[in-house]
Design a protein around this motif. Structure first.
Motif, mmCIF file in Angstrom:
data_model
loop_
_atom_site.group_PDB
_atom_site.id
_atom_site.type_symbol
_atom_site.label_atom_id
_atom_site.label_comp_id
_atom_site.label_asym_id
_atom_site.label_seq_id
_atom_site.Cartn_x
_atom_site.Cartn_y
_atom_site.Cartn_z
ATOM 1 N N GLU A 13 0.888 -1.355 0.156
ATOM 2 C CA GLU A 13 -0.048 0.101 -0.008
ATOM 3 C C GLU A 13 1.189 1.167 0.402
ATOM 4 N N ARG A 17 1.133 3.330 -3.018
ATOM 5 C CA ARG A 17 0.938 5.386 -2.832
ATOM 6 C C ARG A 17 1.576 6.197 -3.106
ATOM 7 N N ASN A 20 1.509 7.288 -6.590
ATOM 8 C CA ASN A 20 0.618 8.293 -6.605
ATOM 9 C C ASN A 20 1.648 9.477 -6.182
ATOM 10 N N GLU A 22 1.781 10.456 -3.784
ATOM 11 C CA GLU A 22 1.462 11.273 -1.635
ATOM 12 C C GLU A 22 2.705 10.966 -0.960
ATOM 13 N N MET A 27 0.766 9.185 5.470
ATOM 14 C CA MET A 27 -0.106 8.630 5.723
ATOM 15 C C MET A 27 -0.039 8.218 6.835
#
Length: 428
Positions: A13, A17, A20, A22, A27
């Motif tokens: 995960e 992320r 993308n 992030e 997080m």
């Protein structure tokens, strides 16, 4: 270490992320972002934008490797630090502070492959990683099934030592008395009105006695009005510091001898117990001793309530049978975990070393010029007992901390003359 585990558990995960764009710091649903910020405040960076997650983990590994010895003081000296330290390391998965080990594609691939091997190992042996937390177990040892490795301290330490083909022998440090044993003490106190504890210091290990109180709930001991020690000049001076471990009113009676070869401690304790029973209305007596001589006291105070704290290796079966015949409860002091009183042992050893230094400064005479003999003598005077290997480990830790690094000889002025003076420079 927590961040490392979170990176491993949420590897896919986090990687998706990050693709993308992030930031890891956002997080907070899967990471403890506060730890990233805290480490950054300590000049330890854990986030590098261009690095893949395996390399980020390798940076964490490097920081753990470089800093872990700073927490050595948290681990008791009776546990081998190198074994504990090894649990937190991830061999072959280090990056170096400036990425010097992962600057080339070849080095990046090598470290990435090693980290991925660890991820696969965790997934294929979940029982060795409670709650998915990374621990450095040796893969060849994972063929055995241990069940819950954190079932208790004894089990965990035996497994840990076996990783290094060693045997954990200090069972008395981690095996605590049963709930039934503790409850028998609580019940005795609850059913009593006026309680005193009488301690035969000649016949009781001070550390085992202290461990009883360290492993009991103090709130359940409030009805005990005092602890009375009956001591002799030849016993360990650990009894002089027992008040640091027992938060009850304490009387310390050092019984003088009429003849050098004859102790009067037993007689003084019997007399004191009778006085407490008849004059002070003490209805319940807890005797801390394994000496069979006190059976006469028990037999001749039939209306008093007794509870016995003894040691398994010092108590004969004959006495145990007699106690059971009279329905007198007893509990072995050596069944209580010794780990709780390690700080007490350390203090006594430290005080005895200071005493030797003071004696040297006053008399210009020292016990021995052999450091091993010095440590042996201090342990003997402090009445430190246990398995041979465990005592040797404790001696080695004491030697390294105080004798090897701490003793310093100075030349000081004494009037018109100069003399040697010793001091201990290492921190207590």
């Amino acid at each position: 270490c927590t961040l490392r585990t979170e990176y491993i558990k949420n590897f896919k995960e986090i990687t998706n992320r990050r693709r993308n764009l992030e930031p890891i710091e956002s997080m907070n649903d899967i990471l403890t972002v506060e730890y990233i910020q805290y480490l950054r405040s300590k000049d330890i960076e854990t986030v590098y934008v261009r690095s893949n997650l395996c390399i980020l983990i390798s940076y964490l590994n490097q920081n753990i490797l470089e800093n872990i010895d700073k927490i050595k003081y948290l681990i008791p000296s009776w546990i081998k630090w190198e074994y504990v330290k090894g649990l937190f390391l991830m061999p072959k998965c280090y990056a170096g502070h400036n990425g010097i080990d992962v600057q080339t594609q070849k080095s990046i691939k090598k470290v990435t492959d090693e980290v991925n091997k660890i991820r696969i190992l965790i997934g294929s042996h979940p029982s060795f990683y409670p709650h998915g937390t990374y621990i450095n177990w040796k893969a060849d040892k994972m063929k055995l099934y241990y069940g819950n490795i954190f079932f208790n301290d004894e089990k965990f330490l035996k497994i840990l030592y076996s990783q290094y083909d060693d045997t954990f022998r200090a069972n008395d440090y981690v095996i605590d008395a049963t709930k039934e044993d503790k409850q028998s003490i609580y019940d005795f106190i609850e059913q009593s009105t006026n309680i005193a504890i009488f301690v035969d210091c000649e016949n009781v290990d001070p550390y085992k006695f202290a461990s009883v109180f360290r492993n009991l709930n103090e709130n359940n001991l409030k009805k005990i009005k005092k602890v009375i020690l009956y001591d002799d000049k030849n016993t360990t001076n650990a009894w002089d510091y027992i008040n640091t471990m027992i938060h009850l009113p304490l009387e310390h009676n050092e019984v003088s001898r009429l003849l050098d070869n004859k102790s009067l401690v037993d007689m003084a304790m019997v007399t004191g117990a009778c006085k407490e029973y008849y004059q002070e209305n003490t209805d319940s007596l807890i005797l801390a001793s394994s000496d069979s001589d006190f059976w006469e006291l028990i037999k001749n105070l039939p209306n008093a309530r007794f509870y016995i704290l003894n040691e398994s290796q010092k108590t004969s079966n004959v006495i145990l049978d007699k106690l059971e015949e009279r329905n007198i409860n007893y509990c072995f002091m050596d069944s209580f975990a010794q780990s709780e009183i390690q700080d007490f042992k350390d203090m006594v050893l430290y005080k005895n070393l200071i005493s030797k230094i003071k004696e040297f400064n006053e008399t210009a005479c020292f016990l021995t010029l052999n450091p091993k003999e010095l440590v042996d003598k201090i342990f003997q005077e402090s009445y430190i007992q246990g398995s041979y290997q465990q005592i040797e480990n404790e001696k080695e830790a004491f030697f390294k901390k105080y004798v090897k690094k701490g003793l310093k000889i100075n030349v000081v002025k004494d009037g018109d003359e100069e003399k040697f003076e010793m001091e201990l420079v290492s921190s207590k």
